[in-house]
Design a protein around this motif. Structure first.
Motif, PDB file in Angstrom:
ATOM      1  N   THR A 141       0.837  -1.202   0.000  1.00  0.00           N
ATOM      2  CA  THR A 141       0.000   0.000   0.000  1.00  0.00           C
ATOM      3  C   THR A 141       0.869   1.248   0.000  1.00  0.00           C
ATOM      4  O   THR A 141       1.678   1.453   0.924  1.00  0.00           O
ATOM      5  CB  THR A 141      -0.920   0.015   1.233  1.00  0.00           C
ATOM      6  N   LEU A 142       0.718   2.087  -1.020  1.00  0.00           N
ATOM      7  CA  LEU A 142       1.402   3.369  -1.074  1.00  0.00           C
ATOM      8  C   LEU A 142       0.801   4.246   0.013  1.00  0.00           C
ATOM      9  O   LEU A 142      -0.405   4.505   0.025  1.00  0.00           O
ATOM     10  CB  LEU A 142       1.221   4.012  -2.453  1.00  0.00           C
ATOM     11  N   ASN A 143       1.629   4.736   0.930  1.00  0.00           N
ATOM     12  CA  ASN A 143       1.093   5.256   2.188  1.00  0.00           C
ATOM     13  C   ASN A 143       1.535   6.685   2.476  1.00  0.00           C
ATOM     14  O   ASN A 143       2.363   6.937   3.348  1.00  0.00           O
ATOM     15  CB  ASN A 143       1.501   4.326   3.347  1.00  0.00           C
ATOM     16  N   ARG A 144       0.951   7.627   1.749  1.00  0.00           N
ATOM     17  CA  ARG A 144       1.018   9.049   2.097  1.00  0.00           C
ATOM     18  C   ARG A 144      -0.383   9.637   1.890  1.00  0.00           C
ATOM     19  O   ARG A 144      -0.576  10.544   1.072  1.00  0.00           O
ATOM     20  CB  ARG A 144       2.040   9.801   1.243  1.00  0.00           C
ATOM     21  N   PRO A 145      -1.377   9.128   2.612  1.00  0.00           N
ATOM     22  CA  PRO A 145      -2.757   9.527   2.322  1.00  0.00           C
ATOM     23  C   PRO A 145      -3.017  11.015   2.480  1.00  0.00           C
ATOM     24  O   PRO A 145      -3.869  11.583   1.794  1.00  0.00           O
ATOM     25  CB  PRO A 145      -3.581   8.700   3.316  1.00  0.00           C
TER      26      PRO A 145
ATOM     27  N   ARG B 144      11.741  10.220  -1.066  1.00  0.00           N
ATOM     28  CA  ARG B 144      11.939   8.887  -0.506  1.00  0.00           C
ATOM     29  C   ARG B 144      10.996   7.864  -1.136  1.00  0.00           C
ATOM     30  O   ARG B 144      11.425   6.757  -1.499  1.00  0.00           O
ATOM     31  CB  ARG B 144      11.730   8.935   1.013  1.00  0.00           C
ATOM     32  N   MET B 145       9.731   8.227  -1.282  1.00  0.00           N
ATOM     33  CA  MET B 145       8.765   7.276  -1.830  1.00  0.00           C
ATOM     34  C   MET B 145       9.076   6.960  -3.283  1.00  0.00           C
ATOM     35  O   MET B 145       8.950   5.803  -3.718  1.00  0.00           O
ATOM     36  CB  MET B 145       7.347   7.832  -1.704  1.00  0.00           C
ATOM     37  N   HIS B 146       9.500   7.959  -4.058  1.00  0.00           N
ATOM     38  CA  HIS B 146       9.866   7.724  -5.457  1.00  0.00           C
ATOM     39  C   HIS B 146      11.010   6.715  -5.535  1.00  0.00           C
ATOM     40  O   HIS B 146      10.988   5.779  -6.347  1.00  0.00           O
ATOM     41  CB  HIS B 146      10.247   9.041  -6.131  1.00  0.00           C
ATOM     42  N   TRP B 147      11.999   6.886  -4.654  1.00  0.00           N
ATOM     43  CA  TRP B 147      13.122   5.936  -4.622  1.00  0.00           C
ATOM     44  C   TRP B 147      12.654   4.551  -4.186  1.00  0.00           C
ATOM     45  O   TRP B 147      13.081   3.538  -4.749  1.00  0.00           O
ATOM     46  CB  TRP B 147      14.211   6.443  -3.681  1.00  0.00           C
ATOM     47  N   GLU B 148      11.752   4.498  -3.207  1.00  0.00           N
ATOM     48  CA  GLU B 148      11.246   3.206  -2.749  1.00  0.00           C
ATOM     49  C   GLU B 148      10.544   2.445  -3.874  1.00  0.00           C
ATOM     50  O   GLU B 148      10.593   1.210  -3.925  1.00  0.00           O
ATOM     51  CB  GLU B 148      10.306   3.397  -1.551  1.00  0.00           C
ATOM     52  N   LEU B 149       9.915   3.170  -4.789  1.00  0.00           N
ATOM     53  CA  LEU B 149       9.255   2.512  -5.925  1.00  0.00           C
ATOM     54  C   LEU B 149      10.258   1.908  -6.899  1.00  0.00           C
ATOM     55  O   LEU B 149       9.900   1.055  -7.710  1.00  0.00           O
ATOM     56  CB  LEU B 149       8.341   3.493  -6.650  1.00  0.00           C
TER      57      LEU B 149
ATOM     58  N   ASP C 122      -9.105   6.792   0.655  1.00  0.00           N
ATOM     59  CA  ASP C 122     -10.168   6.588  -0.329  1.00  0.00           C
ATOM     60  C   ASP C 122     -10.189   7.646  -1.419  1.00  0.00           C
ATOM     61  O   ASP C 122     -11.178   7.808  -2.121  1.00  0.00           O
ATOM     62  CB  ASP C 122     -11.540   6.546   0.375  1.00  0.00           C
ATOM     63  N   ARG C 123      -9.076   8.378  -1.568  1.00  0.00           N
ATOM     64  CA  ARG C 123      -9.045   9.455  -2.554  1.00  0.00           C
ATOM     65  C   ARG C 123      -8.164   9.149  -3.757  1.00  0.00           C
ATOM     66  O   ARG C 123      -8.476   9.557  -4.870  1.00  0.00           O
ATOM     67  CB  ARG C 123      -8.557  10.761  -1.905  1.00  0.00           C
ATOM     68  N   ALA C 124      -7.044   8.466  -3.529  1.00  0.00           N
ATOM     69  CA  ALA C 124      -6.066   8.359  -4.608  1.00  0.00           C
ATOM     70  C   ALA C 124      -5.284   7.064  -4.532  1.00  0.00           C
ATOM     71  O   ALA C 124      -4.998   6.545  -3.453  1.00  0.00           O
ATOM     72  CB  ALA C 124      -5.085   9.541  -4.564  1.00  0.00           C
ATOM     73  N   PHE C 125      -4.931   6.547  -5.705  1.00  0.00           N
ATOM     74  CA  PHE C 125      -3.895   5.530  -5.824  1.00  0.00           C
ATOM     75  C   PHE C 125      -2.567   6.232  -5.607  1.00  0.00           C
ATOM     76  O   PHE C 125      -1.823   5.918  -4.691  1.00  0.00           O
ATOM     77  CB  PHE C 125      -3.979   4.888  -7.213  1.00  0.00           C
TER      78      PHE C 125
ATOM     79  N   GLY D 164       1.189  10.620 -13.004  1.00  0.00           N
ATOM     80  CA  GLY D 164       2.649  10.627 -12.922  1.00  0.00           C
ATOM     81  C   GLY D 164       3.252   9.286 -12.563  1.00  0.00           C
ATOM     82  O   GLY D 164       2.911   8.255 -13.144  1.00  0.00           O
ATOM     83  N   ALA D 165       4.162   9.294 -11.584  1.00  0.00           N
ATOM     84  CA  ALA D 165       4.849   8.059 -11.185  1.00  0.00           C
ATOM     85  C   ALA D 165       3.861   7.019 -10.686  1.00  0.00           C
ATOM     86  O   ALA D 165       4.043   5.824 -10.903  1.00  0.00           O
ATOM     87  CB  ALA D 165       5.894   8.357 -10.112  1.00  0.00           C
ATOM     88  N   GLY D 166       2.797   7.466 -10.004  1.00  0.00           N
ATOM     89  CA  GLY D 166       1.771   6.533  -9.569  1.00  0.00           C
ATOM     90  C   GLY D 166       1.084   5.856 -10.738  1.00  0.00           C
ATOM     91  O   GLY D 166       0.792   4.658 -10.709  1.00  0.00           O
ATOM     92  N   LEU D 167       0.832   6.632 -11.797  1.00  0.00           N
ATOM     93  CA  LEU D 167       0.209   6.062 -12.987  1.00  0.00           C
ATOM     94  C   LEU D 167       1.152   5.080 -13.666  1.00  0.00           C
ATOM     95  O   LEU D 167       0.702   4.073 -14.234  1.00  0.00           O
ATOM     96  CB  LEU D 167      -0.192   7.175 -13.954  1.00  0.00           C
ATOM     97  N   ALA D 168       2.450   5.346 -13.635  1.00  0.00           N
ATOM     98  CA  ALA D 168       3.416   4.404 -14.207  1.00  0.00           C
ATOM     99  C   ALA D 168       3.287   3.045 -13.548  1.00  0.00           C
ATOM    100  O   ALA D 168       3.235   2.005 -14.228  1.00  0.00           O
ATOM    101  CB  ALA D 168       4.834   4.953 -14.035  1.00  0.00           C
TER     102      ALA D 168
END
Length: 269
Positions: free
Chosen positions: A22-26, A35-40, A63-66, A116-120
């Protein structure tokens, strides 16, 4: 790297070797900070080397975003720093190629906005399930930079060149139903059913022949691997755009929640 080393991705083991990530910066709609970009970039190798995981399902917290793309602070840093731009360029490339190199099936449960990166991550997954009312956009041209972090390698394969050109040049939003209709995602479902459906697909894959499933994935990924030079060029072109004036106006427009007035769109005189 171990699962406990991740700061912005949570892990929950499901039955039968399915791992929920779960991507976790709600509070930021799961937008990627540095940091999260690197973790991906790291996630896929950790999953690949984990003998207890057969399939990974990726979703977003809340409940707002992937994932609503990159933090604007990161974009601003890139527009003013060659070092930051080169770092993000390498990471964007690593996300794509590391996902393609992961032998195990990846399923995206797209429970909200994806940019963006989430869509990738959402679209490079082997199976994608999106909420009917979720919206996605590549978003790059809206910022004033060219589509580069994943689009050129996967959109034409998924939805065809005609649709890819239109949506990547306009950065128009697409809802889940339209994304399924044009083939950009595998399935759409009511929002409450997105994660259960994704986990059910993962469980089904986890019960299958792992050697056969992984070999099939590897063969099919060669369609995208052969587009590697196209992707590499698109990523370089995107980074060059960060040197121009349009991205500064695009960033200011996003911050001001207004339509951009790009310098390159103004008529001479």
């Amino acid at each position: 790297m171990r699962y406990e080393d991740f700061q912005f991705i949570l892990f929950d083991r499901q039955p039968d070797g399915v791992l929920l990530a779960t991507l976790n910066r709600p509070q930021a709609m799961n937008a990627t900070n540095d940091r999260m970009h690197w973790e991906l970039t790291q996630l896929w190798g950790v999953v690949n080397e984990d003998p207890a995981t057969k399939v990974v399902v990726v979703t977003g917290a809340g409940d707002r975003a992937f994932s609503a793309g990159g933090d604007l602070s990161v974009v601003e840093e890139m527009a003013n720093s060659q070092q930051a731009t080169l770092r993000v360029m390498k990471e964007a490339s690593d996300i794509v190629y590391n996902m393609l190199a992961c032998d195990k099936p990846i399923i995206s449960a797209i429970n909200g906005t994806a940019v963006g990166a989430g869509l990738a991550v959402a679209l490079l997954a082997d199976v994608s399930v999106i909420a009917e009312d979720a919206r996605l956009t590549d978003g790059h041209t809206r910022l004033g930079v060219s589509a580069g972090d994943h689009a050129a390698i996967v959109w034409p394969v998924l939805c065809g060149m005609a649709k890819a050109k239109y949506y990547l040049m306009t950065a128009d939003f697409i809802d889940g139903k339209e994304a399924e209709r044009i083939g950009l995602v595998t399935f759409c479902a009511p929002r409450a059913e997105v994660l259960p459906k994704s986990l059910a697909i993962a469980a089904n894959l986890a019960r299958g022949s792992q050697t056969a499933i992984r070999a099939t994935k590897k063969s099919l990924n060669n369609w995208m691997r052969q587009a590697g030079p196209i992707f590499d060029n698109s990523l370089a072109m995107e980074m060059l755009c960060f040197l121009g004036d349009d991205v500064k106006e695009g960033l200011a427009a996003l911050r001001g929640k207004r339509a951009p007035d790009f310098p390159s769109a103004r008529l001479p005189g």
